[in-house]
Scaffold this motif. Structure first.
Motif, mmCIF file in Angstrom:
data_model
loop_
_atom_site.group_PDB
_atom_site.id
_atom_site.type_symbol
_atom_site.label_atom_id
_atom_site.label_comp_id
_atom_site.label_asym_id
_atom_site.label_seq_id
_atom_site.Cartn_x
_atom_site.Cartn_y
_atom_site.Cartn_z
ATOM 1 N N ARG A 59 0.845 -1.193 0.000
ATOM 2 C CA ARG A 59 0.000 0.000 0.000
ATOM 3 C C ARG A 59 0.883 1.247 0.000
ATOM 4 O O ARG A 59 2.017 1.209 0.475
ATOM 5 N N LEU A 60 0.312 2.337 -0.511
ATOM 6 C CA LEU A 60 0.997 3.628 -0.507
ATOM 7 C C LEU A 60 0.096 4.658 0.157
ATOM 8 O O LEU A 60 -1.080 4.784 -0.185
ATOM 9 N N PHE A 61 0.658 5.398 1.121
ATOM 10 C CA PHE A 61 -0.030 6.517 1.779
ATOM 11 C C PHE A 61 0.798 7.774 1.535
ATOM 12 O O PHE A 61 2.013 7.760 1.717
ATOM 13 N N PHE A 62 0.163 8.849 1.130
ATOM 14 C CA PHE A 62 0.905 10.110 0.993
ATOM 15 C C PHE A 62 0.011 11.274 1.384
ATOM 16 O O PHE A 62 -1.219 11.200 1.360
ATOM 17 N N VAL A 63 0.662 12.388 1.757
ATOM 18 C CA VAL A 63 -0.053 13.545 2.286
ATOM 19 C C VAL A 63 -0.279 14.604 1.207
ATOM 20 O O VAL A 63 -1.386 15.122 1.056
ATOM 21 N N GLU A 64 0.762 14.937 0.475
ATOM 22 C CA GLU A 64 0.673 16.015 -0.511
ATOM 23 C C GLU A 64 0.538 15.434 -1.917
ATOM 24 O O GLU A 64 1.417 14.715 -2.379
ATOM 25 N N GLN A 65 -0.571 15.737 -2.583
ATOM 26 C CA GLN A 65 -0.768 15.265 -3.944
ATOM 27 C C GLN A 65 -0.005 16.125 -4.940
ATOM 28 O O GLN A 65 0.288 17.294 -4.681
ATOM 29 N N SER A 66 0.323 15.521 -6.083
ATOM 30 C CA SER A 66 1.036 16.228 -7.149
ATOM 31 C C SER A 66 0.336 15.958 -8.476
ATOM 32 O O SER A 66 0.052 14.805 -8.809
ATOM 33 N N HIS A 67 0.079 17.014 -9.237
ATOM 34 C CA HIS A 67 -0.592 16.843 -10.528
ATOM 35 C C HIS A 67 0.269 16.070 -11.515
ATOM 36 O O HIS A 67 -0.253 15.518 -12.489
ATOM 37 N N SER A 68 1.567 16.035 -11.282
ATOM 38 C CA SER A 68 2.461 15.286 -12.170
ATOM 39 C C SER A 68 2.913 13.977 -11.538
ATOM 40 O O SER A 68 3.824 13.320 -12.041
ATOM 41 N N GLY A 69 2.284 13.562 -10.436
ATOM 42 C CA GLY A 69 2.688 12.349 -9.733
ATOM 43 C C GLY A 69 2.266 11.077 -10.441
ATOM 44 O O GLY A 69 1.403 11.079 -11.321
ATOM 45 N N GLY A 70 2.878 9.992 -10.031
ATOM 46 C CA GLY A 70 2.592 8.700 -10.652
ATOM 47 C C GLY A 70 1.190 8.204 -10.395
ATOM 48 O O GLY A 70 0.649 7.414 -11.181
ATOM 49 N N ILE A 71 0.565 8.668 -9.310
ATOM 50 C CA ILE A 71 -0.790 8.233 -8.985
ATOM 51 C C ILE A 71 -1.822 9.202 -9.563
ATOM 52 O O ILE A 71 -2.721 8.803 -10.310
#
Length: 313
Positions: free
Chosen positions: A278-290
């Motif tokens: 699983r992956l948990f992250f706080v700050e989203q990125s418009h250019s991110g892999g998810i």
């Protein structure tokens, strides 16, 4: 509908798979009106003389004809229009017992439904089959697991705070093991400090897990008979039998990753190759892999995982 879980200071929300958000797309097919007793014969004819259905196996071949006054008739899908135009289709059926059938062109869903809501919508166009994916079950965390998630997120945020006081970029990653509720590895971004463009926090964390595994294998070498086994347990299966192992057959198999910032495409691909759980992250990125490429659920990749975005409550 988003699935949210309260984990102490954080609200954890599962990121939908790409298939959950797909719109209805249709394509044209040739169908025929037949009597029930003709079903078997015309399907045999279609199987031998017409192009096979390609990519629409979820579409049911036969449905009841609901025209007013028609209580016994059926409609049967014969082939996709993209493989034969009408003149080519007519040439195939002429001089056969099906030459005088009423042939129609209708639309059917091009993609299989992934959610129950899609199934209901798709079925209004033409009946389709539906098998609910196991990974669509609403995530449920025990109280211990909620505490574990909060602990790992807090550790990542603390590392970010520490990195902000150095030359490093304020980005950090923690890897944890759910079964033991412990942190396995943690690392910050060191691209500026090292001058190396690939020293992202995810890559550094994976490298720490790799170093740990190398040290473990050096202390417990492969047997002298070259059978590929350690203590008579195959390396790829040893995680099934040994609770104190941090990783399984793949480098980060089953581990949870907690990141301050959404991993970039390179780092997300590294997580796919490492087989994280699983992956948990706080700050989203418009250019991110998810967020941009939905790499956690991409059909072309040989591993998928569940991803969560975490908000401070």
């Amino acid at each position: 509908m988003a699935h949210q879980i309260e984990c102490g200071k954080y609200t954890v929300e599962r990121i939908p798979y790409a298939e959950e958000q797909q719109e209805l797309v249709t394509e044209d097919v040739f169908i025929a009106r037949i009597a029930p007793l003709q079903t078997s014969r015309i399907l045999q004819f279609a199987g031998k003389s017409l192009p096979k259905l390609d990519g629409i196996e979820h579409v049911k071949r036969v449905k009841r004809d609901t025209r007013a006054g028609n209580t016994n008739g059926l409609l049967v899908v014969l082939c996709q229009c993209k493989y034969l135009d009408r003149s080519q289709f007519d040439a195939v059926v002429q001089d056969t017992e099906w030459a005088d059938l009423e042939i129609l062109v209708v639309k059917v869903p091009s993609n299989p439904p992934y959610t129950s809501a899609q199934f209901e919508q798709w079925s209004q166009v033409w009946p389709v089959t539906y098998r609910p994916p196991l990974n669509l079950k609403k995530p449920e965390f025990s109280s211990d697991e909620k505490g574990y998630v909060e602990m790992c997120l807090q550790a990542a945020m603390q590392m970010k705070s520490n990195a902000a006081d150095t030359e490093n970029r304020a980005c950090a990653v923690v890897m944890g093991k759910l079964q033991t509720r412990k942190i396995v590895a943690q690392a910050a971004d060191t691209t500026l400090e090292s001058g190396h463009p690939l020293r992202h926090a995810v890559m550094n964390c994976i490298a720490l897990v790799a170093d740990r595994e190398v040290a473990r294998l050096a202390a417990d070498p492969i047997d002298d008979n070259n059978t590929g086994e350690s203590n008579n347990v195959p390396v790829k299966r040893s995680h099934e039998l040994c609770e104190d192992r941090d990783v399984g057959g793949y480098l980060c198999e089953g581990l949870d990753v907690f990141a301050v910032r959404e991993p970039c495409v390179m780092c997300t691909m590294a997580l796919v190759h490492s087989r994280i759980g699983r992956l948990f992250f706080v700050e989203q990125s418009h250019s991110g892999g998810i967020s941009r490429y939905a790499m956690h659920s991409h059909k072309a990749l040989n591993h998928n995982f569940t991803a969560f975005v975490c908000h401070l409550s």
